[in-house]
Design a protein around this motif. Structure first.
Motif, short mmCIF file in Angstrom:
data_model
loop_
_atom_site.label_atom_id
_atom_site.label_comp_id
_atom_site.label_asym_id
_atom_site.label_seq_id
_atom_site.Cartn_x
_atom_site.Cartn_y
_atom_site.Cartn_z
N LEU A 75 0.71 -1.22 -0.05
CA LEU A 75 -0.14 0.47 0.15
C LEU A 75 0.64 1.50 -0.08
O LEU A 75 0.69 2.06 -0.93
CB LEU A 75 -1.19 -0.72 0.87
CG LEU A 75 -1.96 -1.14 0.98
CD1 LEU A 75 -2.88 -1.06 2.28
CD2 LEU A 75 -3.01 -0.66 -0.03
N THR A 76 1.92 0.86 0.61
CA THR A 76 2.95 2.48 0.42
C THR A 76 4.27 2.42 -0.53
O THR A 76 3.73 3.15 -1.21
CB THR A 76 4.24 1.94 1.83
OG1 THR A 76 4.82 1.65 1.90
CG2 THR A 76 3.26 2.36 3.04
N THR A 77 3.64 1.39 -0.58
CA THR A 77 4.59 1.51 -2.32
C THR A 77 3.40 2.10 -4.32
O THR A 77 4.00 3.09 -4.17
CB THR A 77 5.10 0.42 -3.16
OG1 THR A 77 6.22 -0.60 -2.25
CG2 THR A 77 5.46 0.37 -4.45
N LEU A 78 2.27 1.30 -3.29
CA LEU A 78 1.37 2.22 -4.51
C LEU A 78 1.11 3.43 -4.26
O LEU A 78 1.09 4.32 -4.94
CB LEU A 78 0.02 1.45 -4.62
CG LEU A 78 0.00 0.28 -4.73
CD1 LEU A 78 -1.41 -0.51 -4.87
CD2 LEU A 78 0.22 0.06 -6.63
N GLY A 79 1.18 4.08 -3.00
CA GLY A 79 1.18 5.07 -2.42
C GLY A 79 2.48 5.89 -3.22
O GLY A 79 1.78 7.36 -3.63
N HIS A 80 3.38 5.47 -3.05
CA HIS A 80 4.71 6.65 -3.49
C HIS A 80 4.61 6.51 -5.13
O HIS A 80 4.37 7.86 -5.56
CB HIS A 80 5.84 5.86 -3.52
CG HIS A 80 7.70 6.48 -4.03
ND1 HIS A 80 7.51 6.01 -5.25
CD2 HIS A 80 7.53 7.15 -3.26
CE1 HIS A 80 8.29 6.54 -5.56
NE2 HIS A 80 8.89 7.78 -4.34
N VAL A 81 4.58 5.48 -5.64
CA VAL A 81 3.80 5.96 -7.40
C VAL A 81 3.06 6.57 -7.53
O VAL A 81 2.49 6.91 -9.13
CB VAL A 81 4.18 3.83 -7.41
CG1 VAL A 81 3.19 4.50 -9.02
CG2 VAL A 81 5.13 3.35 -7.03
N ALA A 82 1.59 6.35 -7.11
CA ALA A 82 0.46 7.54 -7.50
C ALA A 82 1.00 8.91 -6.96
O ALA A 82 0.62 9.57 -7.93
CB ALA A 82 -0.48 6.92 -6.66
N VAL A 83 1.49 9.35 -6.52
CA VAL A 83 2.41 10.65 -5.84
C VAL A 83 3.32 11.17 -7.02
O VAL A 83 2.56 12.24 -7.62
CB VAL A 83 2.71 10.79 -4.60
CG1 VAL A 83 3.72 11.94 -4.37
CG2 VAL A 83 1.44 10.33 -3.54
N VAL A 84 4.32 10.39 -6.90
CA VAL A 84 5.17 10.35 -8.35
C VAL A 84 4.19 10.52 -9.83
O VAL A 84 4.42 10.86 -10.84
CB VAL A 84 6.36 9.57 -8.69
CG1 VAL A 84 6.43 9.13 -9.45
CG2 VAL A 84 7.17 9.78 -7.28
N ALA A 85 3.04 9.54 -9.69
CA ALA A 85 2.80 9.64 -11.60
C ALA A 85 1.60 11.05 -11.39
O ALA A 85 1.54 11.35 -12.73
CB ALA A 85 2.11 8.06 -11.65
N ALA A 86 0.97 11.46 -10.48
CA ALA A 86 0.34 12.48 -10.23
C ALA A 86 1.14 13.80 -10.55
O ALA A 86 1.14 14.68 -11.39
CB ALA A 86 0.02 12.78 -9.46
N SER A 87 2.45 14.25 -9.88
CA SER A 87 2.85 14.87 -10.15
C SER A 87 3.45 14.98 -11.42
O SER A 87 4.14 16.36 -11.65
CB SER A 87 4.56 15.33 -9.19
OG SER A 87 5.32 13.67 -8.58
N ILE A 88 4.12 13.75 -12.14
CA ILE A 88 4.44 13.85 -13.72
C ILE A 88 3.63 14.38 -14.57
O ILE A 88 3.33 15.08 -15.36
CB ILE A 88 5.08 12.51 -14.19
CG1 ILE A 88 6.76 12.40 -13.60
CG2 ILE A 88 5.59 12.61 -15.35
CD1 ILE A 88 6.78 10.71 -13.06
N MET A 89 2.56 13.82 -14.08
CA MET A 89 1.05 14.47 -15.05
C MET A 89 0.68 15.44 -15.19
O MET A 89 -0.08 16.56 -15.60
CB MET A 89 0.21 13.51 -14.70
CG MET A 89 0.18 11.55 -15.08
SD MET A 89 -1.06 11.08 -15.46
CE MET A 89 -2.14 10.54 -14.33
#
Length: 91
Positions: A75-89
Motif C-alpha cells: 500500500l505504501t509502495t502504491l501510494g508512492h507510485v501514485a504521488v509520483v505519477a500525479a506529479s509527473i502528469m
C-alpha cells in the motif's frame, strides 16, 4: 537538474539506504538485539526507497512471512507510485 533525473537520483539513494536499514534489522533479528520499527521501514518505502526495500526482502529473506507487513508495504509502495505519477502528469 531536471525533475526526472532528480527523482531517479532520490529514489536510488533512498533505495540504497532502505536496503541498508533492512540489512541492519535482519542482523538485529538474528542477534536478538533491538529492531528497526516497522513504521520506519514503511516510511522509507513511502519516501521512495521501496525498490531497495523490495530487493532486501527478496535477497535477505526478511519480512517476507508477515502478511500484515507486506500488505502495508504494498500500500505504501502504491501510494508512492501514485504521488509520483500525479506529479509527473501535473507538470
Amino acid at each position: 537538474m531536471s525533475f526526472p533525473l532528480l527523482l531517479i537520483t532520490c529514489m536510488l539513494l533512498m533505495s540504497l539506504f532502505s536496503y541498508a536499514v533492512y540489512a541492519v534489522d535482519k542482523r538485529a533479528a538474528q542477534q536478538g538485539r533491538r529492531r528497526v520499527p516497522e513504521r520506519t521501514l514503511h516510511l522509507l518505502a513511502l519516501l521512495g526507497g521501496w525498490p531497495g526495500a523490495l530487493l532486501a526482502q527478496w535477497r535477505l529473506r526478511h519480512k517476507t512471512a508477515k502478511p500484515r507487513f507486506l500488505i502495508v508495504f504494498w500500500l505504501t509502495t502504491l501510494g508512492h507510485v501514485a504521488v509520483v505519477a500525479a506529479s509527473i502528469m501535473l507538470r
